[in-house]
Motif scaffolding. Structure first.
Motif, PDB file in Angstrom:
ATOM      1  N   GLN A  46       0.842  -1.201  -0.020  1.00  0.00           N
ATOM      2  CA  GLN A  46      -0.011  -0.065  -0.023  1.00  0.00           C
ATOM      3  C   GLN A  46       0.800   1.350   0.295  1.00  0.00           C
ATOM      4  OE1 GLN A  46      -2.264  -0.664   3.638  1.00  0.00           O
ATOM      5  NE2 GLN A  46      -4.217  -0.928   2.287  1.00  0.00           N
ATOM      6  N   LEU A  47       1.961   1.226   0.935  1.00  0.00           N
ATOM      7  CA  LEU A  47       2.826   2.424   0.807  1.00  0.00           C
ATOM      8  C   LEU A  47       3.739   2.816  -0.384  1.00  0.00           C
ATOM      9  CD1 LEU A  47       4.156   1.875   4.485  1.00  0.00           C
ATOM     10  CD2 LEU A  47       2.484   3.596   3.699  1.00  0.00           C
ATOM     11  N   LEU A  48       3.872   1.584  -1.066  1.00  0.00           N
ATOM     12  CA  LEU A  48       4.619   1.704  -2.287  1.00  0.00           C
ATOM     13  C   LEU A  48       3.443   1.868  -3.582  1.00  0.00           C
ATOM     14  CD1 LEU A  48       7.027  -1.103  -2.006  1.00  0.00           C
ATOM     15  CD2 LEU A  48       7.899   1.362  -1.886  1.00  0.00           C
ATOM     16  N   SER A  49       2.366   1.770  -3.250  1.00  0.00           N
ATOM     17  CA  SER A  49       1.490   1.849  -4.335  1.00  0.00           C
ATOM     18  C   SER A  49       1.526   0.802  -5.328  1.00  0.00           C
ATOM     19  CB  SER A  49       1.342   3.249  -5.050  1.00  0.00           C
ATOM     20  OG  SER A  49       0.943   4.130  -4.226  1.00  0.00           O
ATOM     21  N   VAL A  50       1.566  -0.477  -5.140  1.00  0.00           N
ATOM     22  CA  VAL A  50       1.819  -1.792  -5.776  1.00  0.00           C
ATOM     23  C   VAL A  50       0.850  -2.728  -5.042  1.00  0.00           C
ATOM     24  CG1 VAL A  50       4.230  -1.171  -6.642  1.00  0.00           C
ATOM     25  CG2 VAL A  50       3.912  -2.364  -4.542  1.00  0.00           C
ATOM     26  N   ASN A  51       0.782  -3.920  -5.708  1.00  0.00           N
ATOM     27  CA  ASN A  51      -0.120  -4.868  -5.086  1.00  0.00           C
ATOM     28  C   ASN A  51       0.983  -5.784  -4.354  1.00  0.00           C
ATOM     29  OD1 ASN A  51       0.939  -7.024  -6.868  1.00  0.00           O
ATOM     30  ND2 ASN A  51      -0.242  -6.257  -8.256  1.00  0.00           N
ATOM     31  N   GLN A  52       0.166  -6.468  -3.271  1.00  0.00           N
ATOM     32  CA  GLN A  52       1.460  -7.311  -2.415  1.00  0.00           C
ATOM     33  C   GLN A  52       1.847  -8.405  -3.235  1.00  0.00           C
ATOM     34  OE1 GLN A  52      -1.238  -9.573   0.518  1.00  0.00           O
ATOM     35  NE2 GLN A  52       0.612 -10.375   1.448  1.00  0.00           N
ATOM     36  N   ALA A  53       1.296  -9.022  -4.350  1.00  0.00           N
ATOM     37  CA  ALA A  53       2.434  -9.939  -5.133  1.00  0.00           C
ATOM     38  C   ALA A  53       3.520  -9.269  -5.543  1.00  0.00           C
ATOM     39  CB  ALA A  53       1.566 -10.297  -6.371  1.00  0.00           C
ATOM     40  N   THR A  54       3.715  -8.014  -5.837  1.00  0.00           N
ATOM     41  CA  THR A  54       4.873  -7.289  -6.312  1.00  0.00           C
ATOM     42  C   THR A  54       6.036  -7.210  -5.269  1.00  0.00           C
ATOM     43  OG1 THR A  54       3.580  -5.998  -7.799  1.00  0.00           O
ATOM     44  CG2 THR A  54       5.862  -5.151  -7.214  1.00  0.00           C
ATOM     45  N   VAL A  55       5.434  -7.223  -3.860  1.00  0.00           N
ATOM     46  CA  VAL A  55       6.369  -7.033  -2.585  1.00  0.00           C
ATOM     47  C   VAL A  55       6.782  -8.424  -2.375  1.00  0.00           C
ATOM     48  CG1 VAL A  55       6.475  -6.810  -0.001  1.00  0.00           C
ATOM     49  CG2 VAL A  55       5.288  -5.023  -1.608  1.00  0.00           C
ATOM     50  N   SER A  56       6.022  -9.453  -2.626  1.00  0.00           N
ATOM     51  CA  SER A  56       6.323 -10.966  -2.537  1.00  0.00           C
ATOM     52  C   SER A  56       7.623 -11.230  -3.517  1.00  0.00           C
ATOM     53  CB  SER A  56       4.943 -11.540  -2.470  1.00  0.00           C
ATOM     54  OG  SER A  56       5.555 -13.236  -2.586  1.00  0.00           O
ATOM     55  N   HIS A  57       7.353 -10.824  -4.730  1.00  0.00           N
ATOM     56  CA  HIS A  57       8.203 -11.059  -5.757  1.00  0.00           C
ATOM     57  C   HIS A  57       9.610 -10.379  -5.448  1.00  0.00           C
ATOM     58  CE1 HIS A  57       4.657 -12.200  -8.584  1.00  0.00           C
ATOM     59  NE2 HIS A  57       5.177 -13.184  -8.156  1.00  0.00           N
ATOM     60  N   TYR A  58       9.694  -9.452  -4.946  1.00  0.00           N
ATOM     61  CA  TYR A  58      10.910  -8.744  -4.663  1.00  0.00           C
ATOM     62  C   TYR A  58      11.370  -9.581  -3.434  1.00  0.00           C
ATOM     63  CZ  TYR A  58       9.126  -4.011  -6.405  1.00  0.00           C
ATOM     64  OH  TYR A  58       8.862  -2.909  -7.225  1.00  0.00           O
ATOM     65  N   GLU A  59      10.654  -9.912  -2.370  1.00  0.00           N
ATOM     66  CA  GLU A  59      11.410 -10.612  -1.550  1.00  0.00           C
ATOM     67  C   GLU A  59      11.746 -11.977  -1.832  1.00  0.00           C
ATOM     68  OE1 GLU A  59       8.991 -10.610   1.965  1.00  0.00           O
ATOM     69  OE2 GLU A  59       9.049  -8.479   2.455  1.00  0.00           O
ATOM     70  N   SER A  60      11.122 -12.560  -2.981  1.00  0.00           N
ATOM     71  CA  SER A  60      11.489 -13.778  -3.063  1.00  0.00           C
ATOM     72  C   SER A  60      12.586 -14.091  -4.418  1.00  0.00           C
ATOM     73  CB  SER A  60      10.174 -14.598  -3.718  1.00  0.00           C
ATOM     74  OG  SER A  60       9.918 -14.229  -5.023  1.00  0.00           O
ATOM     75  N   GLY A  61      12.979 -12.789  -4.659  1.00  0.00           N
ATOM     76  CA  GLY A  61      13.928 -12.443  -5.747  1.00  0.00           C
ATOM     77  C   GLY A  61      13.600 -12.655  -7.211  1.00  0.00           C
ATOM     78  N   GLN A  62      12.395 -12.814  -7.415  1.00  0.00           N
ATOM     79  CA  GLN A  62      11.633 -12.998  -8.699  1.00  0.00           C
ATOM     80  C   GLN A  62      11.469 -11.854  -9.621  1.00  0.00           C
ATOM     81  OE1 GLN A  62       7.627 -14.803  -7.805  1.00  0.00           O
ATOM     82  NE2 GLN A  62       8.474 -16.832  -8.002  1.00  0.00           N
ATOM     83  N   ARG A  63      11.544 -10.659  -8.721  1.00  0.00           N
ATOM     84  CA  ARG A  63      11.552  -9.198  -9.358  1.00  0.00           C
ATOM     85  C   ARG A  63      12.463  -8.416  -8.543  1.00  0.00           C
ATOM     86  NH1 ARG A  63       6.193  -6.174 -10.259  1.00  0.00           N
ATOM     87  NH2 ARG A  63       7.578  -4.777 -11.366  1.00  0.00           N
ATOM     88  N   VAL A  64      13.259  -7.404  -9.304  1.00  0.00           N
ATOM     89  CA  VAL A  64      14.026  -6.309  -8.602  1.00  0.00           C
ATOM     90  C   VAL A  64      13.411  -5.176  -8.594  1.00  0.00           C
ATOM     91  CG1 VAL A  64      16.294  -5.230  -8.675  1.00  0.00           C
ATOM     92  CG2 VAL A  64      16.153  -7.634  -9.257  1.00  0.00           C
TER      93      VAL A  64
END
Length: 87
Positions: A46-64
């Protein structure tokens, strides 16, 4: 009225000290600092104005995260960008 955003400036000397910066490094660091800040993935999204899946992908290394997101993450989590990027 013009509003100016704050941003972080990394000088060449500071940049040369950063080790890592791959998705394998960023994910665990992001997760660690998010948990230390006691912020859920949902709230961070919410604070980044993205969806939760995006944060999950950042943390799992699927996205930078892009540089703007890294700056926002640094501000939200109250950590230096190099702490998010470094191993």
């Amino acid at each position: 009225m013009i509003e100016f955003s704050t941003f972080t400036v990394l000088k060449i000397k500071e940049l040369s000290k950063i080790i890592g910066g791959t998705s394998a490094d960023i994910g665990p660091n992001l997760k660690k600092y998010r948990k230390l800040a006691n912020i859920s993935q949902f709230k961070l999204a919410q604070l980044l104005s993205v969806n939760q899946a995006t944060v999950s992908h950042y943390e799992s290394g699927q996205r930078v995260p892009d540089i703007d997101s890294l700056i926002n993450l640094s501000n939200i989590l109250d950590v230096d960008i190099k702490d998010i990027l470094s191993i």
